[in-house]
Design a protein around this motif. Structure first.
Motif, mmCIF file in Angstrom:
data_model
loop_
_atom_site.group_PDB
_atom_site.id
_atom_site.type_symbol
_atom_site.label_atom_id
_atom_site.label_comp_id
_atom_site.label_asym_id
_atom_site.label_seq_id
_atom_site.Cartn_x
_atom_site.Cartn_y
_atom_site.Cartn_z
ATOM 1 N N TRP A 1 -6.678 -3.159 -0.158
ATOM 2 C CA TRP A 1 -5.606 -2.386 -0.777
ATOM 3 C C TRP A 1 -5.787 -0.863 -0.116
ATOM 4 O O TRP A 1 -5.049 0.044 -0.253
ATOM 5 N N PHE A 2 -6.940 -0.668 0.687
ATOM 6 C CA PHE A 2 -7.348 0.527 1.276
ATOM 7 C C PHE A 2 -6.510 0.707 2.875
ATOM 8 O O PHE A 2 -6.460 1.887 3.160
ATOM 9 N N GLN A 3 -5.857 -0.284 3.051
ATOM 10 C CA GLN A 3 -5.061 0.023 4.361
ATOM 11 C C GLN A 3 -3.795 0.614 4.407
ATOM 12 O O GLN A 3 -3.132 0.636 3.277
ATOM 13 N N PRO A 4 -3.558 1.423 5.577
ATOM 14 C CA PRO A 4 -2.435 2.204 5.144
ATOM 15 C C PRO A 4 -0.830 1.505 5.136
ATOM 16 O O PRO A 4 -0.172 2.027 4.460
ATOM 17 N N ALA A 5 -1.184 0.467 5.767
ATOM 18 C CA ALA A 5 0.071 -0.525 5.820
ATOM 19 C C ALA A 5 0.293 -1.305 4.502
ATOM 20 O O ALA A 5 1.211 -1.954 4.167
ATOM 21 N N PHE A 6 -0.593 -1.384 3.567
ATOM 22 C CA PHE A 6 -0.684 -2.098 2.273
ATOM 23 C C PHE A 6 0.895 -1.595 1.474
ATOM 24 O O PHE A 6 0.838 -0.474 1.353
ATOM 25 N N ASN B 1 -10.998 -1.011 -18.597
ATOM 26 C CA ASN B 1 -12.280 -0.745 -17.858
ATOM 27 C C ASN B 1 -12.310 -1.800 -16.755
ATOM 28 O O ASN B 1 -11.533 -2.993 -16.819
ATOM 29 N N GLY B 2 -13.038 -1.365 -15.827
ATOM 30 C CA GLY B 2 -13.006 -2.200 -14.531
ATOM 31 C C GLY B 2 -12.612 -1.433 -13.327
ATOM 32 O O GLY B 2 -12.648 -0.216 -13.287
ATOM 33 N N ASN B 3 -12.307 -2.092 -12.189
ATOM 34 C CA ASN B 3 -11.862 -1.606 -11.018
ATOM 35 C C ASN B 3 -10.266 -1.062 -11.269
ATOM 36 O O ASN B 3 -9.447 -1.977 -11.720
ATOM 37 N N ALA B 4 -9.978 0.104 -10.749
ATOM 38 C CA ALA B 4 -8.612 0.537 -10.465
ATOM 39 C C ALA B 4 -8.585 1.411 -9.086
ATOM 40 O O ALA B 4 -9.414 1.930 -8.566
ATOM 41 N N TRP B 5 -7.033 1.469 -8.638
ATOM 42 C CA TRP B 5 -7.229 2.022 -7.299
ATOM 43 C C TRP B 5 -6.140 3.165 -7.287
ATOM 44 O O TRP B 5 -4.894 3.115 -8.057
ATOM 45 N N TYR B 6 -6.231 4.244 -6.769
ATOM 46 C CA TYR B 6 -5.411 5.264 -6.394
ATOM 47 C C TYR B 6 -5.146 5.591 -4.996
ATOM 48 O O TYR B 6 -6.027 5.171 -4.036
ATOM 49 N N ARG B 7 -4.001 5.719 -4.587
ATOM 50 C CA ARG B 7 -3.523 5.712 -3.236
ATOM 51 C C ARG B 7 -2.440 7.030 -3.250
ATOM 52 O O ARG B 7 -1.753 7.376 -3.963
ATOM 53 N N LEU B 8 -2.745 7.791 -1.798
ATOM 54 C CA LEU B 8 -1.937 9.019 -1.853
ATOM 55 C C LEU B 8 -1.447 9.059 -0.328
ATOM 56 O O LEU B 8 -2.247 9.005 0.608
ATOM 57 N N GLY C 1 -10.763 13.091 14.186
ATOM 58 C CA GLY C 1 -9.846 12.436 14.945
ATOM 59 C C GLY C 1 -9.262 11.319 14.000
ATOM 60 O O GLY C 1 -8.423 10.738 14.467
ATOM 61 N N LEU C 2 -9.771 11.183 12.944
ATOM 62 C CA LEU C 2 -9.245 10.184 11.823
ATOM 63 C C LEU C 2 -7.994 10.576 11.257
ATOM 64 O O LEU C 2 -7.028 9.747 11.065
ATOM 65 N N LEU C 3 -7.904 12.060 10.873
ATOM 66 C CA LEU C 3 -6.572 12.283 10.400
ATOM 67 C C LEU C 3 -5.519 12.617 11.412
ATOM 68 O O LEU C 3 -5.793 12.801 12.556
ATOM 69 N N ARG C 4 -4.362 12.396 10.800
ATOM 70 C CA ARG C 4 -2.939 12.636 11.592
ATOM 71 C C ARG C 4 -2.032 13.586 11.139
ATOM 72 O O ARG C 4 -2.098 13.458 9.929
ATOM 73 N N GLY C 5 -1.351 14.115 11.862
ATOM 74 C CA GLY C 5 -0.299 14.734 11.392
ATOM 75 C C GLY C 5 0.699 14.059 10.043
ATOM 76 O O GLY C 5 1.085 14.753 9.007
ATOM 77 N N LYS C 6 1.227 12.847 10.524
ATOM 78 C CA LYS C 6 2.168 12.316 9.666
ATOM 79 C C LYS C 6 1.656 10.851 8.780
ATOM 80 O O LYS C 6 0.829 10.437 9.763
ATOM 81 N N ASN C 7 1.844 10.795 7.494
ATOM 82 C CA ASN C 7 1.653 9.403 6.798
ATOM 83 C C ASN C 7 0.071 9.237 6.734
ATOM 84 O O ASN C 7 -0.131 8.189 7.258
ATOM 85 N N ASN C 8 -0.594 10.084 6.522
ATOM 86 C CA ASN C 8 -2.165 9.736 6.135
ATOM 87 C C ASN C 8 -2.167 9.134 4.599
ATOM 88 O O ASN C 8 -1.309 9.379 3.843
#
Length: 383
Positions: A220-225, A260-267, A325-332
């Motif tokens: 779930w941590f992959q950008p394309a998810f 309680n348990g695992n939960a995910w945030y994505r931005l 170099g990990l960050l990029r201008g668009k769609n991080n």
């Protein structure tokens, strides 16, 4: 006349000098060019320490700063009878020193107040200096000043590394900044007079619970998810306060009144071009739970009971470096997996931001705590 700030030189275990780098103390390899000789209390490079003491402190009048001896440290090579006795056991969680009238007049303690010496400890022991030969013990045993020939020896027990991820870190950082200034040690740090970060505290994050712990396995941590169907939550408050209260049936024990348990945030966010030219840091005021954080699919940090302490991990300030170099201008995409085993969970405290520099945890520009109750040592923002 203007103060002439000088470099310092260090001898001892490399790991005991890490805070010097963090504070950007100007270091030289030549003791004859140093204003202060900094050594640890280990037996590493002991012959060098003895030579420095004799040649530069006793004969030339320089200052030697000794770091963090304990009851097992052999300090017989120092003049006089000096002992860092067995650590004082304390049941209370607050350590407090009221500076005496004499200490307030001591130039070594310029800029240091009783409020600086008032902080919470999440440990049962505090190391103290018991004997200081012909010198004087100050700050209830945290500091000693001892004459040595033409010069002097300073012993300090306040170890910044012991306060890492604790709210007392800001005060310890301030203490050392004042002490180095009093010793005329040059610091190469630069503190901007304006905030130059990317504030994202007000942004809504995509959110999904993970009761079956499938997020890691299915990435779930992959950008394309695909997170199109996830809920939207705000930071600065728990997920329970935003309606996430369903019980997790996978957890053992009695019924739970919230999730309680695992939960995910994505931005998903874009980064202005000007921020891509320097190191960047993700800062989160606190996360109620253990967390693992990814940026664009790459792991950048984690905080757990093991790394931050069982009584402190849920309120520790997160400060994760983004690799070059990990960050990029668009769609991080920033992904945060939070494991909360009881009580409120989530990204519960501001600020949440992208910073262009590794900032101290508690400064006038970036205070962590405001408007706290009377009697709480963190009601003072002292930077």
């Amino acid at each position: 006349s203007p103060v002439q700030y000088k470099s310092a030189v260090y001898a001892g275990k490399p790991e005991n000098s890490s805070f010097l780098k963090r504070m950007q103390v100007r270091i030289t390899d030549l003791p004859e060019n140093a204003g202060v000789l900094i050594v640890d209390a280990s037996e590493n490079e002991l012959d060098k320490k003895k030579k420095w003491l004799n040649d530069f402190v006793i004969r030339q009048g320089k200052t030697m700063l000794v770091l963090w001896p304990d009851e097992n440290s052999d300090l017989s090579w120092l003049p006089g009878k000096i002992m860092a006795g067995k650590a004082l056991e304390r049941k209370e969680k607050i350590f407090k020193v009221i500076l005496s009238a004499e200490e307030k007049q001591n130039k070594l303690l310029n800029g240091i107040t009783s409020e600086d010496m008032y902080f919470k400890f999440f440990r049962d022991e505090i190391p103290l200096i018991r004997k200081a030969g012909s010198g004087k013990i100050m700050l209830s045993g945290l500091l000693a000043e001892i004459p040595a020939g033409q010069g002097k020896i300073i012993i300090c027990q306040l170890n910044p590394d012991q306060h890492e991820n604790e709210r007392s870190f800001g005060k310890v950082y301030r203490f050392w900044a004042n002490l180095f200034t009093s010793l005329s040690v040059a610091l190469d740090s630069r503190l901007n007079l304006y905030w130059n970060g990317l504030e994202i505290s007000q942004r809504e994050w995509l959110f999904e619970i993970d009761p079956e712990n499938a997020g890691i396995k299915t990435e779930w941590f992959q950008p394309a998810f695909n997170d199109n169907n996830w809920k939207r939550l705000k930071t600065g408050k728990s997920w329970e306060s935003q309606g996430i209260t369903s019980e997790n049936p996978a957890l053992p024990g009695p019924p739970h009144t919230s999730y309680n348990g695992n939960a995910w945030y994505r931005l998903h966010l874009d980064i202005p071009e000007k921020y891509l030219k320097s190191d960047l840091y993700l800062e989160i005021g606190a996360i109620a739970g253990e967390d693992t954080v990814w940026l664009n699919g790459s792991l950048i940090g984690t905080t757990s009971k093991k790394t931050a302490g069982s009584k402190n991990y849920y309120q520790a300030f997160r400060n994760y470096k983004n690799p070059s170099g990990l960050l990029r201008g668009k769609n991080n995409v920033i992904a945060v997996c939070v494991y909360n085993e009881g009580g409120f969970g989530g990204l519960t405290k501001w600020p949440v931001r992208i910073s262009p520099a590794d900032q101290p945890y508690d400064t006038v520009l970036f205070p962590l705590e405001k408007n706290r109750k009377q009697g709480d040592p963190y009601r003072y923002v002292m930077w």
